[in-house]
Write a protein that holds these residues in place. Structure first.
Motif, PDB file in Angstrom:
ATOM      1  N   ALA A  76      -4.645   6.308 -16.729  1.00 23.32           N
ATOM      2  CA  ALA A  76      -4.786   4.858 -16.560  1.00 23.32           C
ATOM      3  C   ALA A  76      -3.630   4.117 -17.212  1.00 23.32           C
ATOM      4  N   GLU A  77      -3.235   4.555 -18.418  1.00 25.75           N
ATOM      5  CA  GLU A  77      -2.147   3.887 -19.143  1.00 25.75           C
ATOM      6  C   GLU A  77      -0.824   4.002 -18.394  1.00 25.75           C
ATOM      7  N   ILE A  78      -0.514   5.198 -17.906  1.00 26.86           N
ATOM      8  CA  ILE A  78       0.753   5.407 -17.190  1.00 26.86           C
ATOM      9  C   ILE A  78       0.754   4.662 -15.860  1.00 26.86           C
ATOM     10  N   TYR A  79      -0.373   4.688 -15.171  1.00 27.83           N
ATOM     11  CA  TYR A  79      -0.467   3.990 -13.891  1.00 27.83           C
ATOM     12  C   TYR A  79      -0.259   2.486 -14.078  1.00 27.83           C
ATOM     13  N   ASP A  80      -0.904   1.906 -15.076  1.00 28.42           N
ATOM     14  CA  ASP A  80      -0.738   0.478 -15.364  1.00 28.42           C
ATOM     15  C   ASP A  80       0.706   0.153 -15.728  1.00 28.42           C
ATOM     16  N   HIS A  81       1.331   1.055 -16.501  1.00 29.56           N
ATOM     17  CA  HIS A  81       2.727   0.835 -16.892  1.00 29.56           C
ATOM     18  C   HIS A  81       3.647   0.861 -15.674  1.00 29.56           C
ATOM     19  N   TYR A  82       3.450   1.828 -14.806  1.00 30.54           N
ATOM     20  CA  TYR A  82       4.272   1.924 -13.593  1.00 30.54           C
ATOM     21  C   TYR A  82       4.129   0.662 -12.746  1.00 30.54           C
TER      22      TYR A  82
ATOM     23  N   LEU B 108      11.483   3.463  -9.432  1.00 26.07           N
ATOM     24  CA  LEU B 108      10.471   4.514  -9.515  1.00 26.07           C
ATOM     25  C   LEU B 108      11.103   5.806 -10.028  1.00 26.07           C
ATOM     26  N   ALA B 109      12.307   6.082  -9.556  1.00 28.19           N
ATOM     27  CA  ALA B 109      13.036   7.271 -10.018  1.00 28.19           C
ATOM     28  C   ALA B 109      13.389   7.146 -11.498  1.00 28.19           C
ATOM     29  N   ASN B 110      13.756   5.947 -11.924  1.00 21.67           N
ATOM     30  CA  ASN B 110      14.067   5.722 -13.343  1.00 21.67           C
ATOM     31  C   ASN B 110      12.841   5.958 -14.218  1.00 21.67           C
ATOM     32  N   LEU B 111      11.706   5.467 -13.751  1.00 17.13           N
ATOM     33  CA  LEU B 111      10.464   5.682 -14.496  1.00 17.13           C
ATOM     34  C   LEU B 111      10.143   7.165 -14.604  1.00 17.13           C
ATOM     35  N   ASP B 112      10.299   7.883 -13.501  1.00 20.81           N
ATOM     36  CA  ASP B 112      10.015   9.319 -13.507  1.00 20.81           C
ATOM     37  C   ASP B 112      10.940  10.078 -14.444  1.00 20.81           C
ATOM     38  N   SER B 113      12.174   9.595 -14.558  1.00 23.01           N
ATOM     39  CA  SER B 113      13.123  10.257 -15.460  1.00 23.01           C
ATOM     40  C   SER B 113      12.756  10.032 -16.925  1.00 23.01           C
ATOM     41  N   LYS B 114      12.092   8.915 -17.214  1.00 19.42           N
ATOM     42  CA  LYS B 114      11.667   8.618 -18.577  1.00 19.42           C
ATOM     43  C   LYS B 114      10.305   9.236 -18.883  1.00 19.42           C
TER      44      LYS B 114
ATOM     45  N   GLU C 299       0.826  -1.202   0.000  1.00 25.33           N
ATOM     46  CA  GLU C 299       0.000   0.000   0.000  1.00 25.33           C
ATOM     47  C   GLU C 299       0.861   1.253   0.000  1.00 25.33           C
ATOM     48  N   GLU C 300       1.935   1.218   0.749  1.00 22.93           N
ATOM     49  CA  GLU C 300       2.844   2.366   0.810  1.00 22.93           C
ATOM     50  C   GLU C 300       3.486   2.619  -0.554  1.00 22.93           C
ATOM     51  N   GLU C 301       3.875   1.561  -1.243  1.00 25.46           N
ATOM     52  CA  GLU C 301       4.488   1.701  -2.565  1.00 25.46           C
ATOM     53  C   GLU C 301       3.482   2.230  -3.580  1.00 25.46           C
ATOM     54  N   LEU C 302       2.256   1.741  -3.490  1.00 21.48           N
ATOM     55  CA  LEU C 302       1.212   2.219  -4.395  1.00 21.48           C
ATOM     56  C   LEU C 302       0.954   3.715  -4.203  1.00 21.48           C
ATOM     57  N   LYS C 303       0.979   4.156  -2.952  1.00 17.47           N
ATOM     58  CA  LYS C 303       0.768   5.580  -2.671  1.00 17.47           C
ATOM     59  C   LYS C 303       1.903   6.425  -3.244  1.00 17.47           C
ATOM     60  N   LEU C 304       3.132   5.896  -3.185  1.00 13.19           N
ATOM     61  CA  LEU C 304       4.271   6.610  -3.766  1.00 13.19           C
ATOM     62  C   LEU C 304       4.130   6.714  -5.292  1.00 13.19           C
ATOM     63  N   VAL C 305       3.642   5.646  -5.908  1.00  9.77           N
ATOM     64  CA  VAL C 305       3.405   5.649  -7.352  1.00  9.77           C
ATOM     65  C   VAL C 305       2.335   6.674  -7.709  1.00  9.77           C
ATOM     66  N   GLN C 306       1.251   6.663  -6.954  1.00 11.51           N
ATOM     67  CA  GLN C 306       0.150   7.600  -7.208  1.00 11.51           C
ATOM     68  C   GLN C 306       0.593   9.044  -7.042  1.00 11.51           C
ATOM     69  N   THR C 307       1.416   9.300  -6.014  1.00 11.99           N
ATOM     70  CA  THR C 307       1.927  10.657  -5.794  1.00 11.99           C
ATOM     71  C   THR C 307       2.808  11.106  -6.948  1.00 11.99           C
ATOM     72  N   ALA C 308       3.659  10.188  -7.436  1.00 13.64           N
ATOM     73  CA  ALA C 308       4.555  10.504  -8.551  1.00 13.64           C
ATOM     74  C   ALA C 308       3.759  10.822  -9.817  1.00 13.64           C
ATOM     75  N   ILE C 309       2.689  10.062 -10.053  1.00 14.90           N
ATOM     76  CA  ILE C 309       1.895  10.270 -11.273  1.00 14.90           C
ATOM     77  C   ILE C 309       1.037  11.532 -11.160  1.00 14.90           C
TER      78      ILE C 309
ATOM     79  N   SER D  30       2.987  -2.442 -13.511  1.00 16.94           N
ATOM     80  CA  SER D  30       3.498  -3.666 -14.130  1.00 16.94           C
ATOM     81  C   SER D  30       5.027  -3.675 -14.157  1.00 16.94           C
ATOM     82  N   HIS D  31       5.630  -2.519 -14.335  1.00 17.37           N
ATOM     83  CA  HIS D  31       7.101  -2.436 -14.352  1.00 17.37           C
ATOM     84  C   HIS D  31       7.677  -2.663 -12.954  1.00 17.37           C
ATOM     85  N   LEU D  32       7.135  -1.981 -11.975  1.00 14.93           N
ATOM     86  CA  LEU D  32       7.686  -2.045 -10.617  1.00 14.93           C
ATOM     87  C   LEU D  32       7.451  -3.395  -9.949  1.00 14.93           C
ATOM     88  N   GLU D  33       6.400  -4.093 -10.352  1.00 11.42           N
ATOM     89  CA  GLU D  33       6.137  -5.416  -9.777  1.00 11.42           C
ATOM     90  C   GLU D  33       7.204  -6.440 -10.171  1.00 11.42           C
TER      91      GLU D  33
END
Length: 231
Positions: A28-34, A50-56, A6-16, A36-39
């Motif tokens: 929805a597309e970016i969230y699903d991509h994040y 997560l930082a790498n994804l944000d840089s891309k 849950e904590e990781e999901l919240k970090l993803v949501q905050t980043a997006i 599936s990649h992070l899992e």
């Protein structure tokens, strides 16, 4: 492949959320991509990935992706709508099209222009609003869980639904033609242009015909899209 906490999901949501995305399909597309990649990475590598994804997926890149998606959706819907309209003039459907126009012209001869105008446009206008409501409801239903995940309440309308917005814009043509058919008789009554009354009625019947064709084809577009993007 692990499930994010849950904590990781919240970090993803905050980043997006920080990317200020305004189209929910892209969100929805970016969230699903994040996700599936992070899992695919262990917990200790989560933050670095997560930082790498944000840089891309930078804000600028997401905005470009969003703009392109809107343009593509708009083009595809217009192309589909035009294709369906042309279909009414292809064999054998053109027979029904000619008969339908004949019925409209017969009505224009039988009733007064004003009655003809309103009896034609009111159903088309009602259809337009029914389409809009259906598109809005279908879009919200599809992304209800995503709105809940990102805590997007009912009063938040800054997120757009690109597919339904594009189709709604296409349907808005129905609200432009009515002005011609409603105010046309008044213009012809007030100015003597030396035009045969039958030609005036033929013109009104043609406008009513256009409204009907656009309405019918728009309904077909809505049925097709409701099975794919808006389902």
């Amino acid at each position: 492949m692990r499930k994010l906490s849950e904590e990781e999901l919240k970090l993803v949501q905050t980043a997006i959320k920080a990317k200020e995305i305004s189209v929910i399909e892209i969100l929805a597309e970016i969230y699903d991509h994040y996700i599936s990649h992070l899992e695919g990475f262990p917990e200790e590598e989560f933050k670095s990935e997560l930082a790498n994804l944000d840089s891309k997926w930078t804000n600028l890149y997401c905005l470009r992706l969003q703009d392109e998606f809107i343009k593509t959706s708009d083009r595809s819907l217009k192309a589909l709508h035009w294709k369906l309209i042309k279909g009414y003039f292809s064999w054998p459907k053109i027979i029904s099209t000619i008969l339908f126009f004949g019925v409209l012209y017969g009505l224009s001869l039988w009733i007064t222009p004003k009655v003809f105008a309103f009896s034609t446009i009111i159903p088309a206008t009602l259809l337009f609003h029914i389409f809009n409501f259906s598109l809005f409801y279908s879009s919200r239903k599809k992304y209800a869980s995503l709105r809940k995940t990102f805590k997007l309440g009912l009063k938040r309308f800054d997120l757009n639904y690109a597919e339904s917005n594009s189709l709604s814009a296409a349907l808005s043509t129905l609200l432009a033609l009515p002005n011609i058919i409603i105010y046309g008789p008044k213009a012809f009554d007030s100015v003597d242009l030396g035009i045969s009354p039958n030609l005036i009625l033929l013109f009104l019947a043609f406008i009513a015909f256009l409204i009907s064709i656009i309405s019918f084809s728009a309904y077909e577009v809505w049925k097709i899209k409701s099975k794919t993007a808006l389902s």
